[in-house]
Write a protein that holds these residues in place. Structure first.
Motif, PDB file in Angstrom:
ATOM      1  N   THR A 180       0.837  -1.194   0.000  1.00  0.00           N
ATOM      2  CA  THR A 180       0.000   0.000   0.000  1.00  0.00           C
ATOM      3  C   THR A 180       0.874   1.247   0.000  1.00  0.00           C
ATOM      4  O   THR A 180       1.911   1.283   0.659  1.00  0.00           O
ATOM      5  CB  THR A 180      -0.914   0.024   1.245  1.00  0.00           C
ATOM      6  OG1 THR A 180      -1.717  -1.162   1.256  1.00  0.00           O
ATOM      7  CG2 THR A 180      -1.820   1.243   1.248  1.00  0.00           C
ATOM      8  N   VAL A 181       0.435   2.249  -0.743  1.00  0.00           N
ATOM      9  CA  VAL A 181       1.152   3.521  -0.779  1.00  0.00           C
ATOM     10  C   VAL A 181       0.162   4.639  -0.467  1.00  0.00           C
ATOM     11  O   VAL A 181      -1.015   4.580  -0.856  1.00  0.00           O
ATOM     12  CB  VAL A 181       1.825   3.743  -2.145  1.00  0.00           C
ATOM     13  CG1 VAL A 181       0.806   3.901  -3.264  1.00  0.00           C
ATOM     14  CG2 VAL A 181       2.788   4.915  -2.103  1.00  0.00           C
ATOM     15  N   LEU A 182       0.613   5.647   0.273  1.00  0.00           N
ATOM     16  CA  LEU A 182      -0.234   6.795   0.583  1.00  0.00           C
ATOM     17  C   LEU A 182      -0.192   7.789  -0.561  1.00  0.00           C
ATOM     18  O   LEU A 182       0.850   8.003  -1.183  1.00  0.00           O
ATOM     19  CB  LEU A 182       0.230   7.474   1.870  1.00  0.00           C
ATOM     20  CG  LEU A 182       0.310   6.620   3.137  1.00  0.00           C
ATOM     21  CD1 LEU A 182       0.552   7.511   4.362  1.00  0.00           C
ATOM     22  CD2 LEU A 182      -0.934   5.778   3.340  1.00  0.00           C
ATOM     23  N   LEU A 183      -1.310   8.417  -0.822  1.00  0.00           N
ATOM     24  CA  LEU A 183      -1.415   9.455  -1.837  1.00  0.00           C
ATOM     25  C   LEU A 183      -1.378  10.804  -1.139  1.00  0.00           C
ATOM     26  O   LEU A 183      -2.057  11.008  -0.124  1.00  0.00           O
ATOM     27  CB  LEU A 183      -2.714   9.301  -2.623  1.00  0.00           C
ATOM     28  CG  LEU A 183      -2.954   7.924  -3.252  1.00  0.00           C
ATOM     29  CD1 LEU A 183      -4.341   7.870  -3.885  1.00  0.00           C
ATOM     30  CD2 LEU A 183      -1.877   7.620  -4.272  1.00  0.00           C
ATOM     31  N   SER A 184      -0.611  11.741  -1.667  1.00  0.00           N
ATOM     32  CA  SER A 184      -0.427  13.029  -1.007  1.00  0.00           C
ATOM     33  C   SER A 184      -0.814  14.179  -1.926  1.00  0.00           C
ATOM     34  O   SER A 184      -0.764  14.064  -3.157  1.00  0.00           O
ATOM     35  CB  SER A 184       1.036  13.201  -0.572  1.00  0.00           C
ATOM     36  OG  SER A 184       1.394  12.199   0.354  1.00  0.00           O
ATOM     37  N   ASP A 185      -1.168  15.296  -1.299  1.00  0.00           N
ATOM     38  CA  ASP A 185      -1.483  16.489  -2.071  1.00  0.00           C
ATOM     39  C   ASP A 185      -0.226  17.326  -2.283  1.00  0.00           C
ATOM     40  O   ASP A 185       0.885  16.905  -1.935  1.00  0.00           O
ATOM     41  CB  ASP A 185      -2.585  17.299  -1.382  1.00  0.00           C
ATOM     42  CG  ASP A 185      -2.182  17.835  -0.006  1.00  0.00           C
ATOM     43  OD1 ASP A 185      -0.971  17.834   0.308  1.00  0.00           O
ATOM     44  OD2 ASP A 185      -3.075  18.266   0.750  1.00  0.00           O
ATOM     45  N   GLU A 186      -0.395  18.528  -2.824  1.00  0.00           N
ATOM     46  CA  GLU A 186       0.755  19.370  -3.156  1.00  0.00           C
ATOM     47  C   GLU A 186       1.482  19.874  -1.912  1.00  0.00           C
ATOM     48  O   GLU A 186       2.619  20.349  -2.012  1.00  0.00           O
ATOM     49  CB  GLU A 186       0.305  20.554  -4.017  1.00  0.00           C
ATOM     50  CG  GLU A 186      -0.614  21.540  -3.341  1.00  0.00           C
ATOM     51  CD  GLU A 186      -2.073  21.078  -3.289  1.00  0.00           C
ATOM     52  OE1 GLU A 186      -2.897  21.800  -2.684  1.00  0.00           O
ATOM     53  OE2 GLU A 186      -2.376  20.007  -3.853  1.00  0.00           O
ATOM     54  N   ARG A 187       0.887  19.732  -0.753  1.00  0.00           N
ATOM     55  CA  ARG A 187       1.538  20.140   0.502  1.00  0.00           C
ATOM     56  C   ARG A 187       2.256  18.978   1.183  1.00  0.00           C
ATOM     57  O   ARG A 187       2.817  19.149   2.254  1.00  0.00           O
ATOM     58  CB  ARG A 187       0.503  20.735   1.464  1.00  0.00           C
ATOM     59  CG  ARG A 187      -0.130  22.015   0.983  1.00  0.00           C
ATOM     60  CD  ARG A 187      -1.273  22.450   1.890  1.00  0.00           C
ATOM     61  NE  ARG A 187      -0.814  22.765   3.247  1.00  0.00           N
ATOM     62  CZ  ARG A 187      -1.658  23.026   4.261  1.00  0.00           C
ATOM     63  NH1 ARG A 187      -2.965  22.991   4.067  1.00  0.00           N
ATOM     64  NH2 ARG A 187      -1.165  23.311   5.453  1.00  0.00           N
ATOM     65  N   GLY A 188       2.234  17.804   0.557  1.00  0.00           N
ATOM     66  CA  GLY A 188       2.882  16.645   1.134  1.00  0.00           C
ATOM     67  C   GLY A 188       2.053  15.965   2.198  1.00  0.00           C
ATOM     68  O   GLY A 188       2.584  15.183   3.003  1.00  0.00           O
ATOM     69  N   LEU A 189       0.737  16.219   2.218  1.00  0.00           N
ATOM     70  CA  LEU A 189      -0.158  15.653   3.225  1.00  0.00           C
ATOM     71  C   LEU A 189      -0.986  14.522   2.626  1.00  0.00           C
ATOM     72  O   LEU A 189      -1.469  14.626   1.491  1.00  0.00           O
ATOM     73  CB  LEU A 189      -1.099  16.746   3.749  1.00  0.00           C
ATOM     74  CG  LEU A 189      -0.399  17.938   4.404  1.00  0.00           C
ATOM     75  CD1 LEU A 189      -1.386  19.085   4.593  1.00  0.00           C
ATOM     76  CD2 LEU A 189       0.233  17.539   5.729  1.00  0.00           C
ATOM     77  N   PRO A 190      -1.174  13.430   3.351  1.00  0.00           N
ATOM     78  CA  PRO A 190      -1.922  12.292   2.809  1.00  0.00           C
ATOM     79  C   PRO A 190      -3.383  12.652   2.531  1.00  0.00           C
ATOM     80  O   PRO A 190      -4.030  13.339   3.329  1.00  0.00           O
ATOM     81  CB  PRO A 190      -1.835  11.245   3.926  1.00  0.00           C
ATOM     82  CG  PRO A 190      -0.684  11.657   4.766  1.00  0.00           C
ATOM     83  CD  PRO A 190      -0.641  13.145   4.696  1.00  0.00           C
ATOM     84  N   VAL A 191      -3.865  12.170   1.409  1.00  0.00           N
ATOM     85  CA  VAL A 191      -5.274  12.362   1.049  1.00  0.00           C
ATOM     86  C   VAL A 191      -5.964  11.025   0.779  1.00  0.00           C
ATOM     87  O   VAL A 191      -7.134  10.990   0.414  1.00  0.00           O
ATOM     88  CB  VAL A 191      -5.414  13.282  -0.185  1.00  0.00           C
ATOM     89  CG1 VAL A 191      -4.977  14.696   0.149  1.00  0.00           C
ATOM     90  CG2 VAL A 191      -4.622  12.737  -1.372  1.00  0.00           C
ATOM     91  N   GLY A 192      -5.257   9.932   0.963  1.00  0.00           N
ATOM     92  CA  GLY A 192      -5.823   8.620   0.731  1.00  0.00           C
ATOM     93  C   GLY A 192      -4.718   7.604   0.565  1.00  0.00           C
ATOM     94  O   GLY A 192      -3.535   7.889   0.796  1.00  0.00           O
ATOM     95  N   SER A 193      -5.088   6.405   0.167  1.00  0.00           N
ATOM     96  CA  SER A 193      -4.111   5.344  -0.066  1.00  0.00           C
ATOM     97  C   SER A 193      -4.619   4.432  -1.162  1.00  0.00           C
ATOM     98  O   SER A 193      -5.822   4.442  -1.493  1.00  0.00           O
ATOM     99  CB  SER A 193      -3.859   4.538   1.218  1.00  0.00           C
ATOM    100  OG  SER A 193      -5.049   3.875   1.632  1.00  0.00           O
ATOM    101  N   GLU A 194      -3.703   3.669  -1.749  1.00  0.00           N
ATOM    102  CA  GLU A 194      -4.103   2.710  -2.779  1.00  0.00           C
ATOM    103  C   GLU A 194      -3.123   1.553  -2.804  1.00  0.00           C
ATOM    104  O   GLU A 194      -1.996   1.651  -2.291  1.00  0.00           O
ATOM    105  CB  GLU A 194      -4.146   3.375  -4.158  1.00  0.00           C
ATOM    106  CG  GLU A 194      -2.796   3.799  -4.710  1.00  0.00           C
ATOM    107  CD  GLU A 194      -2.895   4.399  -6.109  1.00  0.00           C
ATOM    108  OE1 GLU A 194      -4.014   4.715  -6.544  1.00  0.00           O
ATOM    109  OE2 GLU A 194      -1.844   4.538  -6.755  1.00  0.00           O
TER     110      GLU A 194
END
Length: 314
Positions: A180-194
């Motif tokens: 599993t890898v975390l998905l991040s926004d442009e601020r480097g903050l997690p917004v989900g995982s896949e």
């Protein structure tokens, strides 16, 4: 004290056979790791300050906290925004602190530091870190103990940049046993995982890094019977490599090819053990809650693999 164990102006060195490790009192960080004359860390010279987080201890949280604010036990906390461009608090509160030398032997050194209550983190916390060399490599054990009368939030990371001496990491083979890898926004903050399955971030079977840009937190780590999860990095041209391992306290690994940072960009790869994901102080995900007087310990390490077949080069 052995000729291989020195402590000069905050520069600490230990050795075991062909292994040499440099540690600094500034932040308690890992400056260098050399095996048989070859660097395994993209570190920094004695007397220099680390850039791009090189080898630093990330406590009492790793990575980022959104807006530097969080709530704990009903109280709103506000930390300084140490990543102002993105409006985050980043990588904890001990990187600029001077740690104390507690013990030193030829192949082992222990430092400690007491973090006093301060704005945004009003919790007294005692930290200790041990760097120890053995016939299999380097082990790093970090402890934290709540000195206060109330519970405190806690997370831990460290920021080594790995190298096998190649001009670029593109030619190296990387294996990350994580699904599993975390998905991040442009601020480097997690917004989900896949799931990593079917994506360019899937390194479970091991493959050449190539042009893949990595700045991702992995979880769902596959563990061996000894409880350890492992990341393998290999230079198939020379036959040398290394394994970075983490114990069961570390559930996340940040993998970063350094592309936006000119001083490290793609010449080394950061593999950062983390007990919790980015923004854990806000989300509570895998956050450690230390009660009064409670302590916790976490260990990670590096096992070199020389082309000659062993740490003695034979």
């Amino acid at each position: 004290m052995s000729e291989h164990a020195t402590a000069v102006a905050g520069q600490l060195e230990i050795a075991h056979g062909v292994q040499r490790v440099g540690v600094v009192s500034l932040g308690g960080g890992l400056r260098s790791y050399e095996v048989d004359g070859r660097d395994l860390l993209d570190g920094f010279a004695a007397g220099e300050r680390p850039t791009s987080g090189r080898g630093q201890v990330l406590a009492p949280w790793p990575n980022r906290i959104e807006d530097g604010s969080y709530e704990f036990d009903g109280k709103r906390m506000q930390l300084p925004l140490t990543e102002p461009a993105n409006g985050n608090a980043i990588h904890g509160l001990v990187r600029a602190a001077t740690w104390n030398l507690v013990e030193q032997e030829p192949d082992r050194v222990v430092l400690d530091y007491v973090l006093e209550p301060q704005p945004g983190y009003p919790f007294a916390t005692a930290f200790g870190i041990e760097y120890a060399l053995s016939g299999t490599g380097l082990a790093v054990t970090t402890t934290a103990r709540n000195l206060g009368r109330e519970p405190c939030p806690y997370g831990l990371g460290q920021h080594p940049y790995l190298t096998l001496g190649t001009p670029s990491v593109d030619t190296l083979r990387l294996e990350v046993a994580a699904d599993t890898v975390l998905l991040s926004d442009e601020r480097g903050l997690p917004v989900g995982s896949e799931s990593v399955a079917g994506t360019e971030l899937d390194f479970r079977a091991g493959r050449r890094i190539g042009p893949t840009m990595l700045d991702n937190a992995y979880t769902g780590l596959e563990r061996a019977p000894d409880g350890r999860a492992r990341v393998l990095l290999d230079d198939q041209g020379s036959g040398s490599g290394l394994t970075l391992w983490v114990d069961e306290s570390y559930s996340y690994l940040m993998v970063f090819t350094g592309d936006p940072l000119p001083d490290v960009a793609r010449r080394s790869i950061a593999v950062e053990p983390m007990t919790c994901p980015p923004n854990a102080f806000r989300t509570g995900e895998s956050l450690i809650r230390l009660g009064p007087g409670e302590s916790t310990a976490s260990t990670w390490g590096i096992e070199p693999r020389l082309a000659g077949g062993g740490l003695d080069g034979r």
